[in-house]
Design a protein around this motif. Structure first.
Motif, PDB file in Angstrom:
ATOM      1  N   UNK A   1      38.408  60.100  31.747  1.00 38.06           N
ATOM      2  CA  UNK A   1      38.385  58.694  31.355  1.00 38.06           C
ATOM      3  C   UNK A   1      39.819  58.232  31.162  1.00 38.06           C
ATOM      4  N   UNK A   2      40.076  56.966  31.443  1.00 35.83           N
ATOM      5  CA  UNK A   2      41.404  56.386  31.275  1.00 35.83           C
ATOM      6  C   UNK A   2      41.437  55.618  29.957  1.00 35.83           C
ATOM      7  N   UNK A   3      42.515  55.810  29.178  1.00 39.59           N
ATOM      8  CA  UNK A   3      42.596  55.214  27.848  1.00 39.59           C
ATOM      9  C   UNK A   3      44.004  54.705  27.571  1.00 39.59           C
ATOM     10  N   UNK A   4      44.141  53.969  26.463  1.00 42.44           N
ATOM     11  CA  UNK A   4      45.456  53.614  25.943  1.00 42.44           C
ATOM     12  C   UNK A   4      45.469  53.917  24.458  1.00 42.44           C
ATOM     13  N   UNK A   5      46.657  54.222  23.941  1.00 39.80           N
ATOM     14  CA  UNK A   5      46.795  54.367  22.498  1.00 39.80           C
ATOM     15  C   UNK A   5      46.952  52.974  21.881  1.00 39.80           C
ATOM     16  N   UNK A   6      47.014  52.845  20.551  1.00 35.63           N
ATOM     17  CA  UNK A   6      47.087  51.509  19.938  1.00 35.63           C
ATOM     18  C   UNK A   6      48.300  50.687  20.362  1.00 35.63           C
ATOM     19  N   UNK A   7      49.387  51.354  20.800  1.00 39.96           N
ATOM     20  CA  UNK A   7      50.582  50.634  21.229  1.00 39.96           C
ATOM     21  C   UNK A   7      50.512  50.208  22.687  1.00 39.96           C
ATOM     22  N   UNK A   8      49.541  50.741  23.424  1.00 37.71           N
ATOM     23  CA  UNK A   8      49.386  50.357  24.823  1.00 37.71           C
ATOM     24  C   UNK A   8      49.785  51.401  25.835  1.00 37.71           C
ATOM     25  N   UNK A   9      50.251  52.588  25.410  1.00 37.26           N
ATOM     26  CA  UNK A   9      50.608  53.644  26.356  1.00 37.26           C
ATOM     27  C   UNK A   9      49.347  54.211  26.991  1.00 37.26           C
ATOM     28  N   UNK A  10      49.324  54.243  28.325  1.00 40.49           N
ATOM     29  CA  UNK A  10      48.149  54.711  29.057  1.00 40.49           C
ATOM     30  C   UNK A  10      48.191  56.221  29.246  1.00 40.49           C
ATOM     31  N   UNK A  11      47.020  56.840  29.184  1.00 38.61           N
ATOM     32  CA  UNK A  11      46.873  58.261  29.461  1.00 38.61           C
ATOM     33  C   UNK A  11      45.431  58.500  29.869  1.00 38.61           C
ATOM     34  N   UNK A  12      45.144  59.692  30.344  1.00 40.85           N
ATOM     35  CA  UNK A  12      43.777  60.033  30.722  1.00 40.85           C
ATOM     36  C   UNK A  12      43.312  61.231  29.912  1.00 40.85           C
ATOM     37  N   UNK A  13      42.017  61.270  29.647  1.00 39.56           N
ATOM     38  CA  UNK A  13      41.365  62.424  29.044  1.00 39.56           C
ATOM     39  C   UNK A  13      40.666  63.179  30.160  1.00 39.56           C
ATOM     40  N   UNK A  14      40.790  64.503  30.155  1.00 40.53           N
ATOM     41  CA  UNK A  14      40.172  65.293  31.217  1.00 40.53           C
ATOM     42  C   UNK A  14      39.481  66.516  30.636  1.00 40.53           C
ATOM     43  N   UNK A  15      38.203  66.653  30.944  1.00 40.43           N
ATOM     44  CA  UNK A  15      37.451  67.838  30.541  1.00 40.43           C
ATOM     45  C   UNK A  15      37.330  68.755  31.752  1.00 40.43           C
ATOM     46  N   UNK A  16      38.033  69.875  31.739  1.00 41.39           N
ATOM     47  CA  UNK A  16      38.047  70.755  32.915  1.00 41.39           C
ATOM     48  C   UNK A  16      36.650  71.253  33.283  1.00 41.39           C
ATOM     49  N   UNK A  17      36.436  71.363  34.602  1.00 46.72           N
ATOM     50  CA  UNK A  17      35.234  72.000  35.112  1.00 46.72           C
ATOM     51  C   UNK A  17      35.684  73.156  35.973  1.00 46.72           C
ATOM     52  N   UNK A  18      35.326  73.189  37.230  1.00 46.07           N
ATOM     53  CA  UNK A  18      35.838  74.247  38.109  1.00 46.07           C
ATOM     54  C   UNK A  18      37.316  74.041  38.423  1.00 46.07           C
ATOM     55  N   UNK A  19      37.800  72.825  38.215  1.00 43.12           N
ATOM     56  CA  UNK A  19      39.216  72.506  38.424  1.00 43.12           C
ATOM     57  C   UNK A  19      39.853  72.270  37.063  1.00 43.12           C
ATOM     58  N   UNK A  20      40.845  73.093  36.697  1.00 44.37           N
ATOM     59  CA  UNK A  20      41.446  72.982  35.365  1.00 44.37           C
ATOM     60  C   UNK A  20      42.583  71.978  35.311  1.00 44.37           C
ATOM     61  N   UNK A  21      43.123  71.619  36.486  1.00 46.69           N
ATOM     62  CA  UNK A  21      44.315  70.783  36.534  1.00 46.69           C
ATOM     63  C   UNK A  21      45.405  71.515  37.288  1.00 46.69           C
ATOM     64  N   UNK A  22      46.639  71.352  36.861  1.00 48.91           N
ATOM     65  CA  UNK A  22      47.767  71.999  37.535  1.00 48.91           C
ATOM     66  C   UNK A  22      47.638  73.516  37.463  1.00 48.91           C
TER      67      UNK A  22
END
Length: 245
Positions: free
Chosen positions: A100-121
């Motif tokens: 999911x794509x989110x922002x913190x209260x100041x407006x900085x964007x980041x994503x939340x990722x729950x790993x499945x078969x792909x963990x990321x980098x």
């Protein structure tokens, strides 16, 4: 290589570039960082020595300059999304499958990722791979309050001339928070991604050769030499780091 098979909650595990010109971005990062960008049916997964390190995704409505999105690992996406909103942030998009794509209260964007078969980098802190990420915030205390509510971070203040806090998770330093000062006037809050290189001076020169800019030339820090660079033709601001030793 510093291979990864898992990430603790709150650790930056992936980075994605949304850009209007994906072909230009692939050429730029391929020549600068040695990425092998492979088409995944509408977007590209970028590899270093066969390991996935980042994504480049075309988007005709992407911001200009394009922006890197840092993905923070979570073992429970639904719970993390609820914490974002309870702590004053916003969910912008999602959930989609595992993120999911989110922002913190100041407006900085980041994503939340729950790993499945792909963990990321699959590799970190090696030439061409992401080595660090930090949120640059106008109010450091407020950012600390938000992110330590969202994740089980143990914050550690860094002594020195700037207001900087390292966030630890799972027993390791995973990312940081920088309070923006008068040098950041006009720059919105954001997450900054760092990619490692073997020779920072050569990499900075290569950025210029490729048509990019180096608004913050190489300088020394306790964790290596760093430069902030920008590729206007397909990539946004990010940092290059050459580790000591």
């Amino acid at each position: 290589m510093a291979e990864r098979t898992a990430y603790p909650d709150g650790a930056p595990c992936w980075a994605q570039l949304l850009t209007r010109d994906a072909a230009a971005a692939q050429r730029f990062y391929g020549e600068l960082l040695g990425w092998d960008c492979r088409d995944q049916g509408g977007w590209s997964m970028c590899h270093v020595e066969g390991k996935p390190v980042a994504a480049i995704t075309p988007d005709p409505e992407a911001a200009d300059p394009a922006a890197w999105t840092v993905y923070l690992s979570t073992s429970d996406l639904t719970a993390s999304m609820a914490k974002v909103e309870a702590a004053g942030g916003k969910i912008l998009e999602g959930p989609f499958e595992s993120y999911a794509l989110a922002t913190d209260p100041a407006g900085a964007r980041f994503a939340l990722y729950q790993p499945d078969s792909f963990i990321g980098a699959g590799v970190q802190a090696e030439p061409g791979a992401m080595s660090w990420a930090e949120v640059n915030a106008p109010d450091g205390a407020a950012a600390d309050a938000f992110y330590t509510t969202l994740f089980p971070y143990v914050p550690q203040r860094v002594e020195g001339g700037i207001d900087y806090t390292v966030y630890k998770a799972g027993g390791e330093a995973v990312c940081g928070r920088l309070q923006m000062d008068e040098h950041w006037v006009g720059v919105p809050p954001h997450w900054m991604v760092y990619f490692d290189v073997a020779d920072l001076d050569a990499a900075a020169a290569k950025v210029t050769e490729l048509g990019g800019e180096v608004p913050v030339p190489p300088f020394d820090t306790p964790h290596g030499r760093i430069a902030v660079v920008h590729h206007a033709g397909g990539g946004g601001f990010f940092s290059l780091r050459q580790p000591w030793g």
